[in-house]
Design an enzyme around this catalytic site. Structure first.
Site, PDB file in Angstrom:
ATOM      1  N   HIS A 170       0.999  -1.209   0.028  1.00  0.00           N
ATOM      2  CA  HIS A 170       0.006  -0.149   0.160  1.00  0.00           C
ATOM      3  C   HIS A 170       0.758   1.237  -0.142  1.00  0.00           C
ATOM      4  CE1 HIS A 170      -2.935   2.784   0.898  1.00  0.00           C
ATOM      5  NE2 HIS A 170      -4.172   1.890   1.510  1.00  0.00           N
ATOM      6  N   GLU A 274      -0.518   1.296  -5.620  1.00  0.00           N
ATOM      7  CA  GLU A 274      -0.122  -0.046  -4.880  1.00  0.00           C
ATOM      8  C   GLU A 274      -0.189  -1.305  -5.981  1.00  0.00           C
ATOM      9  OE1 GLU A 274      -3.302  -0.292  -1.818  1.00  0.00           O
ATOM     10  OE2 GLU A 274      -3.484   2.038  -1.991  1.00  0.00           O
TER      11      GLU A 274
END
Length: 317
Positions: A170, A274
């Site tokens: 992330h 991501e």
């Protein structure tokens, strides 16, 4: 080689914010990365000029069990709220340990600045996710400043049961001004729009630019994606392997105000792109292993007819 270079500490274990243990990776040209054992979480990645390439919120909590806002949180074994677990799973708020005797990684043996971390199931985890696993994470800072994360997840179940999971690195990138940023490499692809009940659309633009909240999962993405920061004249290139999806997220002003550990105006200076595996979960039988790799590099980019030329970054190497 100078004396300073000879004495360089490539890997330094020390204490960070709130006394949490961290590892600092350094390379001879001056680039660095910081990794907290809490979450196996990269919180800093700096180039040879000392410029920070990752975004970390000024309001980030370094208070377990709260996850750290910014850097590179690891979403495992669940991305977002797409399952029964807490959002983004539990790997990002567990304490990892340093693995001093990891199995061989196929990486460049000239790299000296790296750390191997390991996370295994606990009795508490098995209550909420009834599987036994072994997650090995190698974080490497290359001599040229590239940052590499290699995840190896193995099913250690003794009951013969397979398990499935979704996953994402992330990554929060630091950008100068979100309205002056382009993301290249995802054009013409299908995506699931999380702001519209995960409805499926096709990207129409020749690049992704930002003027409002965005939260999308792009599908069947290429191995390379480029983030062009016009003001900084810099391009960050993501190279990924084993991770077919790519999430693009910026909360914009309204949503930013609703996130307690995020500054009201910080959305202007960050962008999440991501490397992920979300649409089709990974399934492992006992003894099977999955590997997912992310490599980040930052390169100067020059103006060409008033625009940055991303093709060099996307198609080189």
């Amino acid at each position: 080689m100078s004396r300073a270079h000879r004495e360089l500490v490539y890997v330094d274990r020390c204490r960070g914010i709130n006394g949490l243990e961290k590892v600092v990776l350094r390379e001879v040209r001056g680039c660095s990365a910081e990794v907290y054992l809490y979450g196996g979480h990269v919180t800093s990645w700096k180039n040879e000029h000392g410029e920070e390439l990752l975004f970390l919120s000024s309001k980030a909590n370094f208070n377990p069990p709260k996850a750290i806002r910014g850097g590179i949180p690891i979403c495992f074994p669940q991305f977002s709220n797409l399952g029964p677990l807490e959002s983004h799973g539990f790997a990002r708020n567990r304490f990892w340990i340093i693995d001093n005797d990891p199995p061989a990684f196929t990486t460049n043996s000239s790299n000296k600045a790296f750390v191997d971390l390991i996370l295994k199931h606990s009795d508490e985890d098995v209550k909420i996710w009834p599987h036994r696993y072994e997650y090995r994470l190698r974080i490497t800072l290359g001599p040229g400043g590239d940052l590499m994360l290699t995840s190896r997840i193995r099913n250690m179940n003794t009951d013969g049961k397979p398990f499935s999971f979704t996953f994402a690195y992330h990554t929060y990138f630091a950008v100068t001004d979100i309205s002056e940023v382009r993301v290249e490499g995802l054009e013409t692809l299908d995506y699931l729009d999380n702001l519209k009940n995960r409805e499926r659309f096709t990207e129409q633009g020749d690049a992704i630019t930002f003027e409002s909240e965005i939260d999308r999962v792009y599908l069947s993405t290429p191995t390379k994606i480029a983030i062009l920061d016009h003001e900084r004249k810099r391009t960050v290139v993501l190279r990924k392997d084993g991770l077919p999806d790519a999430v693009v997220w910026n909360p914009w002003d309204k949503r930013a105000k609703a996130i307690p550990d995020f500054g009201d105006d910080e959305y202007k200076h960050m962008l999440c792109v991501e490397a992920a595996c979300i649409e089709k979960p990974i399934t492992l039988k006992p003894g099977e292993e999955w590997k997912g790799k992310l490599e980040l590099s930052a390169v100067p980019s020059s103006y060409c007819s008033g625009q940055l030329d991303p093709q060099r970054a996307l198609h080189s190497g």
